[in-house]
Design an enzyme around this catalytic site. Structure first.
Site, mmCIF file in Angstrom:
data_model
loop_
_atom_site.group_PDB
_atom_site.id
_atom_site.type_symbol
_atom_site.label_atom_id
_atom_site.label_comp_id
_atom_site.label_asym_id
_atom_site.label_seq_id
_atom_site.Cartn_x
_atom_site.Cartn_y
_atom_site.Cartn_z
ATOM 1 N N ASP A 41 89.966 37.192 12.945
ATOM 2 C CA ASP A 41 90.372 35.796 13.085
ATOM 3 C C ASP A 41 91.720 35.633 13.790
ATOM 4 O O ASP A 41 92.378 34.611 13.663
ATOM 5 C CB ASP A 41 90.404 35.121 11.706
ATOM 6 C CG ASP A 41 91.314 35.866 10.744
ATOM 7 O OD1 ASP A 41 91.782 36.966 11.116
ATOM 8 O OD2 ASP A 41 91.558 35.359 9.643
ATOM 9 N N HIS A 244 95.022 53.012 38.224
ATOM 10 C CA HIS A 244 95.202 52.030 37.144
ATOM 11 C C HIS A 244 95.502 52.729 35.817
ATOM 12 O O HIS A 244 94.905 52.417 34.787
ATOM 13 C CB HIS A 244 93.974 51.109 37.037
ATOM 14 C CG HIS A 244 93.853 50.181 38.205
ATOM 15 N ND1 HIS A 244 92.695 49.564 38.562
ATOM 16 C CD2 HIS A 244 94.788 49.780 39.103
ATOM 17 C CE1 HIS A 244 92.903 48.827 39.650
ATOM 18 N NE2 HIS A 244 94.174 48.937 39.990
ATOM 19 N N ASP A 261 104.509 50.436 37.951
ATOM 20 C CA ASP A 261 103.986 49.210 38.573
ATOM 21 C C ASP A 261 103.991 48.162 37.468
ATOM 22 O O ASP A 261 103.173 48.225 36.546
ATOM 23 C CB ASP A 261 102.570 49.479 39.103
ATOM 24 C CG ASP A 261 101.993 48.279 39.847
ATOM 25 O OD1 ASP A 261 102.536 47.164 39.723
ATOM 26 O OD2 ASP A 261 100.972 48.470 40.536
ATOM 27 N N ASP A 272 104.960 41.437 41.176
ATOM 28 C CA ASP A 272 104.113 42.641 41.196
ATOM 29 C C ASP A 272 104.885 43.716 41.953
ATOM 30 O O ASP A 272 104.865 43.756 43.181
ATOM 31 C CB ASP A 272 102.773 42.302 41.885
ATOM 32 C CG ASP A 272 101.814 43.493 41.899
ATOM 33 O OD1 ASP A 272 102.118 44.515 41.270
ATOM 34 O OD2 ASP A 272 100.759 43.378 42.562
ATOM 35 N N HIS A 351 93.612 52.646 48.795
ATOM 36 C CA HIS A 351 93.561 51.212 48.476
ATOM 37 C C HIS A 351 94.102 50.392 49.644
ATOM 38 O O HIS A 351 94.574 50.947 50.645
ATOM 39 C CB HIS A 351 94.316 50.904 47.174
ATOM 40 C CG HIS A 351 95.749 51.358 47.149
ATOM 41 N ND1 HIS A 351 96.738 50.739 47.882
ATOM 42 C CD2 HIS A 351 96.366 52.371 46.488
ATOM 43 C CE1 HIS A 351 97.894 51.337 47.655
ATOM 44 N NE2 HIS A 351 97.704 52.350 46.814
ATOM 45 N N HIS A 355 97.867 42.153 48.726
ATOM 46 C CA HIS A 355 96.991 41.066 48.277
ATOM 47 C C HIS A 355 97.838 39.818 48.095
ATOM 48 O O HIS A 355 99.066 39.918 47.951
ATOM 49 C CB HIS A 355 96.289 41.455 46.963
ATOM 50 C CG HIS A 355 97.228 41.976 45.904
ATOM 51 N ND1 HIS A 355 97.970 41.150 45.101
ATOM 52 C CD2 HIS A 355 97.576 43.242 45.562
ATOM 53 C CE1 HIS A 355 98.711 41.890 44.298
ATOM 54 N NE2 HIS A 355 98.511 43.171 44.560
ATOM 55 N N HIS A 362 96.384 39.178 41.478
ATOM 56 C CA HIS A 362 95.544 39.228 42.685
ATOM 57 C C HIS A 362 95.162 37.777 42.926
ATOM 58 O O HIS A 362 94.155 37.297 42.424
ATOM 59 C CB HIS A 362 94.323 40.130 42.472
ATOM 60 C CG HIS A 362 94.724 41.559 42.214
ATOM 61 N ND1 HIS A 362 93.997 42.426 41.459
ATOM 62 C CD2 HIS A 362 95.824 42.257 42.616
ATOM 63 C CE1 HIS A 362 94.612 43.603 41.414
ATOM 64 N NE2 HIS A 362 95.723 43.516 42.100
ATOM 65 N N GLU A 385 102.166 47.253 49.599
ATOM 66 C CA GLU A 385 102.179 48.349 48.644
ATOM 67 C C GLU A 385 101.464 49.605 49.125
ATOM 68 O O GLU A 385 100.495 50.053 48.516
ATOM 69 C CB GLU A 385 101.575 47.896 47.317
ATOM 70 C CG GLU A 385 100.243 47.153 47.433
ATOM 71 C CD GLU A 385 99.711 46.738 46.064
ATOM 72 O OE1 GLU A 385 99.581 47.597 45.191
ATOM 73 O OE2 GLU A 385 99.447 45.542 45.874
ATOM 74 N N TYR A 389 98.715 59.582 47.319
ATOM 75 C CA TYR A 389 98.399 60.175 46.014
ATOM 76 C C TYR A 389 97.718 61.520 46.257
ATOM 77 O O TYR A 389 96.628 61.569 46.830
ATOM 78 C CB TYR A 389 97.484 59.242 45.226
ATOM 79 C CG TYR A 389 97.965 57.802 45.248
ATOM 80 C CD1 TYR A 389 98.871 57.335 44.298
ATOM 81 C CD2 TYR A 389 97.547 56.928 46.252
ATOM 82 C CE1 TYR A 389 99.335 56.023 44.353
ATOM 83 C CE2 TYR A 389 98.004 55.619 46.305
ATOM 84 C CZ TYR A 389 98.901 55.174 45.362
ATOM 85 O OH TYR A 389 99.356 53.873 45.422
ATOM 86 N N ARG A 407 103.950 55.144 45.238
ATOM 87 C CA ARG A 407 103.641 53.811 45.774
ATOM 88 C C ARG A 407 104.945 53.021 45.774
ATOM 89 O O ARG A 407 105.754 53.168 44.844
ATOM 90 C CB ARG A 407 102.577 53.101 44.915
ATOM 91 C CG ARG A 407 102.265 51.681 45.426
ATOM 92 C CD ARG A 407 100.965 51.083 44.858
ATOM 93 N NE ARG A 407 100.983 50.847 43.432
ATOM 94 C CZ ARG A 407 100.337 51.568 42.539
ATOM 95 N NH1 ARG A 407 99.613 52.602 42.919
ATOM 96 N NH2 ARG A 407 100.402 51.288 41.246
ATOM 97 N N GLU A 409 105.981 49.045 46.222
ATOM 98 C CA GLU A 409 105.371 47.715 46.332
ATOM 99 C C GLU A 409 106.425 46.617 46.251
ATOM 100 O O GLU A 409 107.176 46.532 45.286
ATOM 101 C CB GLU A 409 104.361 47.519 45.185
ATOM 102 C CG GLU A 409 103.750 46.126 45.162
ATOM 103 C CD GLU A 409 102.611 45.990 44.152
ATOM 104 O OE1 GLU A 409 102.667 46.662 43.090
ATOM 105 O OE2 GLU A 409 101.692 45.203 44.418
HETATM 106 N N1 GLY Z 1 99.598 45.778 39.861
HETATM 107 C C1 GLY Z 1 98.367 45.576 40.513
HETATM 108 C C2 GLY Z 1 98.459 45.747 41.954
HETATM 109 O O1 GLY Z 1 99.444 46.271 42.444
HETATM 110 O O2 GLY Z 1 97.599 45.340 42.686
HETATM 111 MN MN MN Z 2 99.825 44.669 43.872
HETATM 112 MN MN MN Z 3 101.308 46.377 41.476
#
Ligand code: GLY
Ligand code: MN
Ligand code: MN
Length: 441
Positions: A41, A244, A261, A272, A351, A355, A362, A385, A389, A407, A409
């Site tokens: 609950d 992820h 991240d 982000d 990737h 975005h 996103h 970003e 890797y 990475r 970003e």
């Molecule tokens: N943190 C999600 C991305 O970088 O797209």
């Molecule tokens: Mn991102």
């Molecule tokens: Mn990110």
């Protein structure tokens, strides 16, 4: 929270723009988010639906907004949970229909229980129904039941809508171009998130656990009335190669890199940010070689975010810089152009380069128009970003690179003058990072 007069004006301006687009023959229905059970609950912290919040600023669950241009009794109607002194003692204050009119600028408001009985009133005589199907199962059913009902009674003169329009296409194009107020909020979300990343760099040392660093970041968000805009990734060593990775529960080792991240959400808008830095405060030669390639890709891609440029450019540029770098340090062999044509760079860069960013991490808005990447316009915000890797044990790759994941970003506004980096508050140069980390040691 009750919106300020300034915020109310902003929401009203957005509704007006939407009304201009849907016209007097149309009506839009926008449901709020519902609470989601976490355990028996108790619920997950409530997060309002972005489309609903964008148009209303209303923060409660179980509500629906109706926008009916030209309606005599008022074009903006909110259905909300009723006031309930007993429930409010347990679950907190409710605006109720009275508060919806008084504090949120609704022309009229009703108890949410009245939505289905009254819906026909709003739909009858309107040719187009603007609604996002498939996102709110509970309301999809109510909507279709109502349309069917109007059709059944149409013999008596009622007219059901004949055109069902995907509201999200209109609304998401609006959300893609940020207003001055939205940009101010995003700038602040980015600035505080950048501070959080600086604190994390300073708190990192061998022997500390990933979750402790995550906590440093989340505490800073909390101190500024912010939440996480998405699940934070705090990955030491080879964990950085899991895109992820959200377990965030391993000890940080001397000699490894740490990839973070994480972005805070302020008043519905999220940052982000990703930074990668050495756990012990000093990059090794191999780490620095990989890092400098990603940094160069990040910088060159950012320059492409200017009005009139194709939104496909940042990825093209990042892919070229990364691939040339991979050949230079021996991750790939061959001619960079040929390697890209064959997609070989995807082994280490799997990737996209960015975005849209805004209320959703996103964020909404189409990427392609007429089969081609759309053109950048002022007020659009995108992440940049690039990353590399190198999974442990990768065959054909010098061992010194195994387990390195990098990475970098940033969040970038397409401004009239070109790219404006909103996340510059956290360093990304090798020397700048080492200097910041040394100050805390
Ligand atoms: N943190 C999600 C991305 O970088 O797209
Ligand atoms: Mn991102
Ligand atoms: Mn990110």
């Amino acid at each position: 929270m009750t919106p300020s007069t300034k915020q109310l004006k902003e929401y009203a301006a957005r509704r007006k723009r939407l009304m201009q687009q849907i016209g007097k023959d149309g009506v839009a229905i926008i449901p709020a988010a519902s609470e989601v059970v976490r355990s028996r609950d108790t619920h997950y912290p409530f997060r309002q639906d972005s489309d609903f919040f964008y148009l209303t600023g209303f923060h409660e669950p179980d509500a629906v907004a109706v926008i009916a241009p030209g309606r005599k009794a008022g074009a903006f109607v909110l259905f909300t949970r009723p006031r309930d002194p007993e429930r409010e003692i347990w679950d907190g204050r409710r605006a109720g229909p009275e508060g919806a009119v008084r504090d949120f600028g609704a022309d009229q408001a009703f108890d949410i229980g009245q939505f289905e009985p009254r819906l026909a009133e709003f739909l009858e005589g309107r040719r187009q129904l603007h609604y996002t199907l498939g996102e709110h199962a509970r309301w999809d059913e109510v909507m279709t039941r109502c349309v069917r009902h109007i059709r059944e009674v149409s013999r008596r003169g009622a007219a059901a809508p004949t055109d069902f329009v995907a509201l999200e296409t209109t609304l998401h194009e609006m959300r893609l171009r940020k207003s001055a107020a939205e940009i101010r909020t995003l700038e602040r979300a980015c600035a505080i998130s950048a501070e959080a990343h600086c604190l994390a760099m300073q708190a990192t040392r061998p022997g500390v656990n990933e979750w402790q660093i995550a906590h440093v970041i989340h505490a800073h968000f909390g101190a500024h009335r912010m939440e996480c805009g998405y699940g934070s990734i705090v990955g030491g060593g080879a964990n950085a190669c899991i895109l992820h990775y959200v377990e965030n529960n391993q000890v940080l080792n001397d000699g490894d890199l740490l990839l973070i991240d994480a972005g805070g959400e302020l008043d519905g808008y999220t940052a982000d940010i990703t930074r990668t830095f050495p756990v012990n405060g000093k990059f090794s030669a191999a780490q620095q070689a990989v890092y400098e390639i990603v940094l160069e890709a990040n910088k060159q891609a950012i320059r492409e975010l200017k009005p009139g440029n194709s939104s496909g450019r940042p990825h093209e540029v990042a892919t070229r810089v990364l691939t040339e770098g991979m050949v230079e340090i021996g991750l790939l062999k061959g001619n960079p152009k040929d390697l890209i044509a064959e997609g070989r760079q995807r082994q280490f860069f799997m990737h996209g380069t960015g975005h849209w960013l805004g209320m959703d991490v996103h964020d909404v808005g189409r990427y392609r128009i007429g089969g081609k990447p759309r053109v950048f316009e002022t007020g659009m915000v995108m992440t940049v970003e690039p990353g590399l890797y190198i999974a442990p044990g990768t065959k054909g790759v010098p061992k010194k690179y195994w387990g390195i994941g990098v990475r970098i970003e940033d969040d970038v506004l397409v401004a009239e003058t070109g790219a404006h980096v909103m996340t510059a508050g956290v360093p990304k140069g090798v020397r700048e990072i080492e200097h910041l980390m040394a100050r805390a040691r």
